[in-house]
Design an enzyme around this catalytic site. Structure first.
Site, PDB file in Angstrom:
ATOM      1  N   GLU A  73      46.114  -4.263   8.308  1.00 17.69           N
ATOM      2  CA  GLU A  73      44.759  -3.913   8.764  1.00 17.69           C
ATOM      3  C   GLU A  73      44.857  -2.899   9.900  1.00 17.69           C
ATOM      4  O   GLU A  73      45.380  -3.209  10.968  1.00 17.69           O
ATOM      5  CB  GLU A  73      44.010  -5.163   9.225  1.00 17.69           C
ATOM      6  CG  GLU A  73      42.665  -4.893   9.873  1.00 17.69           C
ATOM      7  CD  GLU A  73      41.752  -4.058   8.989  1.00 17.69           C
ATOM      8  OE1 GLU A  73      41.430  -2.910   9.390  1.00 17.69           O
ATOM      9  OE2 GLU A  73      41.370  -4.552   7.899  1.00 17.69           O
ATOM     10  N   GLN A  81      29.115  -8.057   9.521  1.00 16.06           N
ATOM     11  CA  GLN A  81      28.126  -7.127   8.973  1.00 16.06           C
ATOM     12  C   GLN A  81      26.757  -7.742   8.698  1.00 16.06           C
ATOM     13  O   GLN A  81      25.741  -7.041   8.806  1.00 16.06           O
ATOM     14  CB  GLN A  81      28.681  -6.462   7.715  1.00 16.06           C
ATOM     15  CG  GLN A  81      29.848  -5.531   7.991  1.00 16.06           C
ATOM     16  CD  GLN A  81      30.250  -4.726   6.759  1.00 16.06           C
ATOM     17  OE1 GLN A  81      29.467  -4.519   5.847  1.00 16.06           O
ATOM     18  NE2 GLN A  81      31.493  -4.277   6.747  1.00 16.06           N
ATOM     19  N   CYS A 199      26.252  -7.605  -0.060  1.00 16.95           N
ATOM     20  CA  CYS A 199      25.040  -8.430  -0.061  1.00 16.95           C
ATOM     21  C   CYS A 199      23.890  -7.710  -0.742  1.00 16.95           C
ATOM     22  O   CYS A 199      23.149  -6.942  -0.120  1.00 16.95           O
ATOM     23  CB  CYS A 199      24.623  -8.856   1.336  1.00 16.95           C
ATOM     24  SG  CYS A 199      23.220 -10.011   1.283  1.00 16.95           S
ATOM     25  N   ASP A 332      34.980  -8.166  -1.871  1.00 16.80           N
ATOM     26  CA  ASP A 332      34.199  -7.046  -2.373  1.00 16.80           C
ATOM     27  C   ASP A 332      34.980  -6.054  -3.221  1.00 16.80           C
ATOM     28  O   ASP A 332      34.396  -5.360  -4.057  1.00 16.80           O
ATOM     29  CB  ASP A 332      33.554  -6.307  -1.197  1.00 16.80           C
ATOM     30  CG  ASP A 332      32.620  -7.205  -0.399  1.00 16.80           C
ATOM     31  OD1 ASP A 332      32.333  -8.323  -0.878  1.00 16.80           O
ATOM     32  OD2 ASP A 332      32.196  -6.801   0.698  1.00 16.80           O
ATOM     33  N   LYS A 340      28.571  -9.761  -3.912  1.00 16.45           N
ATOM     34  CA  LYS A 340      29.600  -9.446  -2.921  1.00 16.45           C
ATOM     35  C   LYS A 340      29.096  -9.861  -1.537  1.00 16.45           C
ATOM     36  O   LYS A 340      28.561  -9.065  -0.782  1.00 16.45           O
ATOM     37  CB  LYS A 340      29.961  -7.963  -2.999  1.00 16.45           C
ATOM     38  CG  LYS A 340      30.572  -7.608  -4.367  1.00 16.45           C
ATOM     39  CD  LYS A 340      31.087  -6.191  -4.427  1.00 16.45           C
ATOM     40  CE  LYS A 340      31.669  -5.880  -5.799  1.00 16.45           C
ATOM     41  NZ  LYS A 340      32.838  -6.711  -6.146  1.00 16.45           N
ATOM     42  N   THR A 341      29.279 -11.160  -1.274  1.00 17.27           N
ATOM     43  CA  THR A 341      28.797 -11.754  -0.031  1.00 17.27           C
ATOM     44  C   THR A 341      29.896 -12.615   0.593  1.00 17.27           C
ATOM     45  O   THR A 341      30.847 -13.030  -0.081  1.00 17.27           O
ATOM     46  CB  THR A 341      27.575 -12.657  -0.278  1.00 17.27           C
ATOM     47  OG1 THR A 341      27.988 -13.759  -1.112  1.00 17.27           O
ATOM     48  CG2 THR A 341      26.456 -11.900  -0.985  1.00 17.27           C
ATOM     49  N   CYS A 377      22.604 -15.913  -0.883  1.00 13.35           N
ATOM     50  CA  CYS A 377      22.036 -14.764  -0.183  1.00 13.35           C
ATOM     51  C   CYS A 377      20.865 -15.256   0.659  1.00 13.35           C
ATOM     52  O   CYS A 377      19.797 -15.549   0.116  1.00 13.35           O
ATOM     53  CB  CYS A 377      21.563 -13.712  -1.192  1.00 13.35           C
ATOM     54  SG  CYS A 377      20.931 -12.207  -0.415  1.00 13.35           S
TER      55      CYS A 377
END
Length: 879
Positions: A73, A81, A199, A332, A340-341, A377
């Site tokens: 990373e 986010q 999301c 994701d 994609k959450t 969500c």
């Protein structure tokens, strides 16, 4: 042990979670000065997916092996986010969404502060941007998504300026709130691209929050709000989509589907979209919120691990690469076909960890733990309310856990969880490997994928392979077994006699099963059906030739069972004909169809009992006998009483030549009503019906300036001076009130949403009924008829304009919305949006074919056009 609700788990998890908090951040992670040449596990990505898997692996592996886990990373900062939506929509501080990476990275792993450049899975190796190669035993790719603001021409240059902003950026999310506060009037546009996004609900969350802020500031009526999405619907899970569509209608937000943002001119404040047919549509704006296209990082997309669209190609159950068994991916950048959450990641990670450990132990046959598709969500709705949309991203079925709360509605405790709890969970539990989504801090029970036996076809002698393959296909193909699932409603199947083996194969696919023979019939496999978890009911419909005929009591029993049984639902009889009859009866009674409308639907669905069976006359007559006859002039003496609550729709028909439908639509509580498209000469009938039902007509509304009859608007005003007449401003006709697209005509607790649908004439308007009870009704005038549409060769008509307006402003309504047309010439009374999308012989074609059809109609002019149009331009005033 009794299953605990989501709320109970959350509270219990928080209580136990307090004990773990003191263990976090005892030491901040430190990047390694020099990476080792080989690691047992290499994790690419230090976002929520990478950190979750790394921390959970550390909990499972002995401390001596923690340094054999590498996390690659390059960033110094970790972002939460989901917080950016509240930064942009509630004005929160964006700095609270960031933490130093060394405070989130699990201590004990090897943090390699470099960027992954390439993958070499054939040699179990990755190359870093700094030039070093690293080998691995197991690779986990959790590289997230990249926001491509640069993929939309003009967007990157105008971000943060000219009213353009996005919550999908640490830098620009505060600008969203500033733009919301600065916007006092004009047009606001919110976009959603055709690509996968972080999301999928966030693009409309910010829309709801902005709308609420403008309403609170007292400027909402000055702002036209539009939500433009490239997707076919505004949300993937149907159960929640229906509720969200209603919320958008109630808030006056205009939804436009299959509209993809392709260019932004910030200086001119123009956004250009590509519609489904390829045509470009430009829209001016004063406020523009953009959800940019997104995709996997280039080093993933261009690697041997990627599928054709650039995501890491993994098995959707085990998250294991489809080609390289020691490679896994989640989150994701993976090809998992779910939302994609972070909620999805929290359910994916335990399965990945289990399977990675199996590979490390050299037991690949045990790498069978599955991710079941769960995702959630939390959709901010404004006014401190939130819809907790939990669902299966694979099947798109709702999977609520907060029993007994209705999660399809906004609820303030959910808002408090989003606002104050989830952030703390993320920062304090996720880095410890102690958060598992709906299971909170409790290790989730894992399901496992069954190991498939050897292929019986390949193992059989060649001479037997064809026959064996045919048998296998028959057992897995419902149509081969004689099962049909008509297009409408799409979750009810019909079948005749089935073998016990076929029932055993089919039953697990259904939740409800209605048997239409007698319960003693030898073909009834009730134990087999119930063993599969299906709820079973029996409602006997006598077969033709049996000596008995079905009755009204039979119809009531069938309708009651079908209304109560869960979906998907199987209807079974002997040959499938009575199953088709039960389906038609249910759809017709549920939607209020008359004989001709039901007959039309039976033909379009190709129900064999209606279209093919020569002996099914008694059953066909029984179904039609339960329905209202074809269109007739309504009489006030036969009007059914109006209910004391809810809404009323009464359809009246002009039998004197124009075949016009007039509609009385009323609010039962306020007793206020509107008349839509009343015909001169019928005013005593129409007002008499209103009087008998106890309604006071407030408005007379015309869908357009008619050419085949004269409106009774002026005549009604003389009889009832308090009535106001309404027509679209674009019609050029006289009226007390002139409306435009987006206006709301309110009567009691209900309203008619005005949707511009020009093309038949340039002033055509469709009126969508909104209010309590989810009316799901659209009065379409001549823009959309039952299996047809209005002509486009006079009064400013244009086939291209009509096609676009119907597809954008009617076909975007929920599929079960009833269509109440302005006319019908075949005795039918109503249709639905989904029917017309599928079966309309004109508007189901592409635009070019539609234009060709309309140009070839060669219809004579209406006989009254020379008198009707001039009269209707003055609201039917004959003086």
């Amino acid at each position: 042990m009794a299953q605990r609700s989501g709320l109970g788990l959350l509270v219990g998890g928080a209580r136990r979670g307090i004990v773990t908090l003191s263990r976090q951040w005892a030491n901040a992670a430190i990047p390694v000065a020099q990476a080792k040449p080989r690691y047992r596990v290499a994790i690419v990505g230090g976002g929520s997916a990478g950190v979750s898997v790394a921390s959970q692996l550390m909990r499972k592996l002995p401390a001596s092996e923690h340094s054999q886990i590498a996390v690659i990373e390059p960033r110094d900062t970790h972002y939460y986010q989901p917080y950016w939506t509240m930064v942009g929509g509630l004005g929160l501080d964006v700095q609270k969404s960031a933490r130093p990476m060394n405070m989130v990275m699990p201590t004990g792993v090897q943090w390699i502060k470099d960027r992954c450049a390439t993958f070499d899975p054939e040699n179990n190796k990755i190359s870093l941007a700094g030039g070093q190669d690293i080998e691995y035993d197991v690779l986990i790719v959790a590289a997230g998504l990249v926001q491509h603001f640069d993929k939309v021409p003009g967007l990157q240059e105008t971000m943060g300026k000219n009213g353009v902003s996005s919550i999908y950026s640490f830098e620009f999310s505060p600008k969203v709130w500033a733009n919301i506060q600065a916007t006092k009037t004009g047009k606001a546009i919110f976009t959603n691209p055709a690509t996968a996004v972080n999301c999928g609900g966030a693009p409309q969350k910010i829309c709801y929050l902005a709308e609420c802020a403008w309403r609170s500031a007292g400027v909402r009526n000055n702002i036209d709000v539009g939500f433009y999405t490239a997707t076919p619907g505004i949300f993937g899970c149907p159960s929640y989509r229906v509720e969200l569509e209603k919320i958008m209608r109630d808030k006056g937000i205009h939804a436009h589907v299959k509209m993809n943002l392709v260019e932004v001119d910030g200086d001119a404040k123009v956004a250009t979209f590509r519609a489904e047919g390829g045509e470009l549509v430009s829209k001016s704006f004063d406020f523009l919120h953009v959800t940019p296209p997104m995709g996997a990082p280039d080093f993933v997309k261009n690697s041997p691990l990627a599928n054709t669209v650039g995501f890491v190609d993994v098995d959707k159950d085990t998250c294991q690469h489809t080609k390289y068994g020691n490679v896994f991916s989640l989150g994701d950048c993976s090809s998992l076909p779910t939302s994609k959450t972070y909620s999805a990641i929290s359910s994916e990670a335990p399965a990945v960890v289990h399977n990675v450990l199996a590979m490390l132990e050299k037991k690949p046959e045990k790498a069978t733990a599955i991710y079941d598709g769960y995702t959630a969500c939390p959709i901010l709705l404004g006014s401190s309310k939130l819809m907790m949309a939990e669902f299966n991203g694979y099947s798109m079925d709702a999977t609520p856990t907060f029993w007994p709360v209705n999660q399809g509605k906004g609820w303030w405790p959910f808002f408090l969880m989003k606002r104050y709890v989830f952030e703390q969970v993320y920062w304090h539990l996720m880095p410890l490997g102690r958060w598992f989504g709906k299971y909170t801090i409790f290790d989730p029970p894992l399901k496992h994928k069954a190991i498939e036996p050897a292929d019986p076809v390949a193992a059989a002698p060649r001479a037997q392979q064809a026959a064996l393959q045919s048998d296998l296909d028959s057992s897995f193909n419902p149509e081969v077994l004689g099962v049909a699932t008509p297009d409408l409603p799409g979750d009810i199947s019909i079948a005749g006699i089935l073998s016990k083996e076929a029932v055993a194969e089919l039953a697990p696919r259904y939740r409800g099963w209605l048997y239409l023979n007698e319960a003693s019939h030898p073909s009834f496999e009730r134990p087999t059906i119930e063993a599969a978890g299906c709820r079973v009911e029996v409602a006997h419909i006598p077969a033709p030739g049996s000596g008995s005929t079905p009755t009204e009591e039979t119809a009531r029993a069938v309708l009651k069972a079908m209304a109560e049984l869960p979906r998907p639902l199987m209807l079974q009889c002997t040959a499938g004909n009575r199953s088709g009859a039960a389906l038609l009866l249910f759809l017709a009674k549920q939607q209020g169809r008359n004989v001709e409308s039901a007959s039309q639907l039976a033909q379009d669905l190709n129900l064999a009992f209606f279209t093919e069976c020569s002996t099914c006359g008694p059953v066909r007559d029984w179904v039609l006998g339960q329905l209202e006859p074809a269109n007739e002039a309504a009489s006030t003496s036969t009007a059914a009483p109006a209910p004391s609550t809810g809404y009323v729709i009464r359809q009246l028909f002009d039998t004197q030549g124009s075949s016009t439908f007039t509609y009385l639509v009323g609010c039962s509580e306020s007793r206020e009503a509107v008349l839509i498209d009343p015909v001169l000469g019928m005013e005593e009938r129409d007002l008499g019906l209103a009087d008998e039902l106890g309604f006071q007509v407030k408005f007379v509304v015309n869908t357009h300036c008619h050419a085949d009859h004269i409106t009774s608007g002026s005549a009604i005003k003389k009889l009832r001076p308090g009535v106001k007449t309404i027509i679209s401003k674009a019609s050029g006709a006289r009226a007390d009130m002139k409306v435009k697209h987006g206006y709301m005509i309110k009567f009691g607790k209900y309203s008619l949403e005005c949707r511009a649908t020009p093309g038949h004439t340039d002033g055509c308007m469709t009126f969508v009924l909104n209010g309590p009870g989810e009316p799901r009704a659209a009065f379409t005038g001549d823009a959309l008829l039952i299996r047809g549409c209005g002509r486009t060769d006079f009064q400013g008509g244009n086939s291209d304009v009509l096609y676009d307006s119907v597809h954008q402003n009617i076909f975007t309504l929920p599929g079960d919305t009833k269509i109440y047309p302005g006319h019908d010439y075949k005795g039918r009374n109503l249709s639905s949006v989904e029917e017309e999308r599928q079966f309309n012989p004109r508007l189901s074609k592409d635009k070019a074919e539609f234009a060709k059809i309309m140009a070839g109609l060669n219809l004579p002019l209406p006989t009254m056009i020379d008198t009707a149009v001039p009269a209707n331009l003055v609201c039917g005033d004959q003086e």
